[in-house]
Design an enzyme around this catalytic site. Sequence first.
Site, mmCIF file in Angstrom:
data_model
loop_
_atom_site.group_PDB
_atom_site.id
_atom_site.type_symbol
_atom_site.label_atom_id
_atom_site.label_comp_id
_atom_site.label_asym_id
_atom_site.label_seq_id
_atom_site.Cartn_x
_atom_site.Cartn_y
_atom_site.Cartn_z
ATOM 1 C CG HIS A 16 -5.577 -0.714 1.786
ATOM 2 N ND1 HIS A 16 -5.389 0.635 1.971
ATOM 3 C CD2 HIS A 16 -4.591 -1.347 2.464
ATOM 4 C CE1 HIS A 16 -4.329 0.823 2.761
ATOM 5 N NE2 HIS A 16 -3.834 -0.360 3.065
ATOM 6 C CB CYS A 18 -0.982 0.007 1.159
ATOM 7 S SG CYS A 18 -0.249 -0.185 2.796
ATOM 8 C CG ASP A 39 -8.268 2.545 0.765
ATOM 9 O OD1 ASP A 39 -7.113 2.066 0.833
ATOM 10 O OD2 ASP A 39 -9.209 2.136 1.471
#
Length: 392
Positions: free
Chosen positions: A286, A89, A284
Site C-alpha cells: 500500500h 493491492c 505491504d
Amino acid sequence: MASGAIRRFQDRVLGPSRTGIPSTTSEIWLLGVCYKISDAESSEDADADAGSVLDAFRQDFSSLILVTYRRGFEPIGDTTYTSDVGWGCMLRSGQMLFAQALLIQRLGRSWRKRESEPPEEEYLEILELFGDSEASAFSIHNLILAGESYGLAAGSWVGPYAVCRSWESLARKKREETEVKDRSCSMAVHIVSGSEDGERGGAPILCIEDVAKTCLEYSKGETEWTSILLLVPLVLGLDKVNPRYIPSLIATFSFPQSLGILGGKPGASTYIVGVQEDKGFYLDPHDVQQVVTVNKETQDVDTSSYHCNTLRYVPLESLDPSLALGFYCRDKDDFDDFCIRATKLAGDSNGAPLFTVTQSHRGGERGIAETSTVASSTEISGEEHEDDWQLL
C-alpha cells in the site's frame, strides 16, 4: 491519494500498524526457513550482533521482493489509469508471490541482497519482468489483460481466487508466445481447487495426475515434469478465519516449498511471508512509489523500492477468510516431498484440512481423497467438512 493518506486508510482496515518482532523467544518461520531464537539471543546485546539469528532473519526478510502501488506508468489498456493506488493491492500481492517463486528458482532460497555488491544480472532480470508496462511480461498491465474473463479490470478490486486464475492464464499465455529457451515464464502454474462439478463443498483437492498433466502440457510434451507453482485459493470461514484452520496455516510456512499467503482484510490485501506463534509477518503493497525502470543493462539502478526493512505483523485470526496459499516445487522430487508434507498436515488437521492430496480422481467420487502412493501408505479420510467452507 497521498502515501500518508493511504497508510492511515490501511491502519483503519488492518488495524494500527504492528511493527517489530512480537516475541524475542519464539521461533520464526519465513517461507520454509526456521529461525530459532534462544534465550541468550533475546537480549539487546545479542540482537545487535551481526551474526545473531534475529539479524539473519531481518536480512532474509529484507531480501524478499516488495511490489507496491506505483504512479506514473503508461495507461493500462484503453483506460486512463496511470496508477493503481486504491485498487491494485491484490494484484501487487500476487506479483510479490510470483516474483519470490522466480527468485527461488533462479537464485535459490538462500540468496540475500548485498548492498555492498553489484546486483546480479538474474536479480535485475526478475525485477524487469514486473515493470509497469506492457513490455514487462508480468506487469499489472498484462495481468489485467490475462484476467479479464475473471473480472480483472483497471480500477476494480478483486479477490484471491480471481488473481490465482489470472496468473494461471498469464503464465500459459506467455508460454505459448515464446520458445522453450525463453525464460520470462519458466514454470507451470497449477490451481488446486474443489470438485470439478462445482456443486460439492469441502477442502480443495490436489490431484497428482492433474499436476503431471499440467507439467506435460506446459513443456509441450518435451518433458514429463517441470518446475511448478501451486496456488491454493481458500475460503476458511464467513467473516473471519475459523480458528481451527490457523494451526494448519502456520504449519504450511515450515514447508520448504512455502511461498506464503495472499491475504489481508476485505479490500486490503497483503503478502504474508512468515509466522511467529499466531502472528503473520507481511509485505505491504500500500505504499505509493514512483515508477522505476529496471533492466540488466542498468547495473547502477536503485532497487531499494523493491525491498522493505520494516517488519510488520498481523494476528492471523484477524485475516479475511478469503485467501490463497502458494508453493513452489523445483522438480518431481520436490513435489513428492511436498505431497508427503501436505498429506501429513491434512491427517493432523483434526478434521479441518486446508486441502487434501489424491493420486487420481475416482469415477463418480470426485472430491474424495484417496491414498497417494507418493505421500503415504495410510489412506486419507474422504469425509468432507463443509461447515465454514464456501466453494470457490
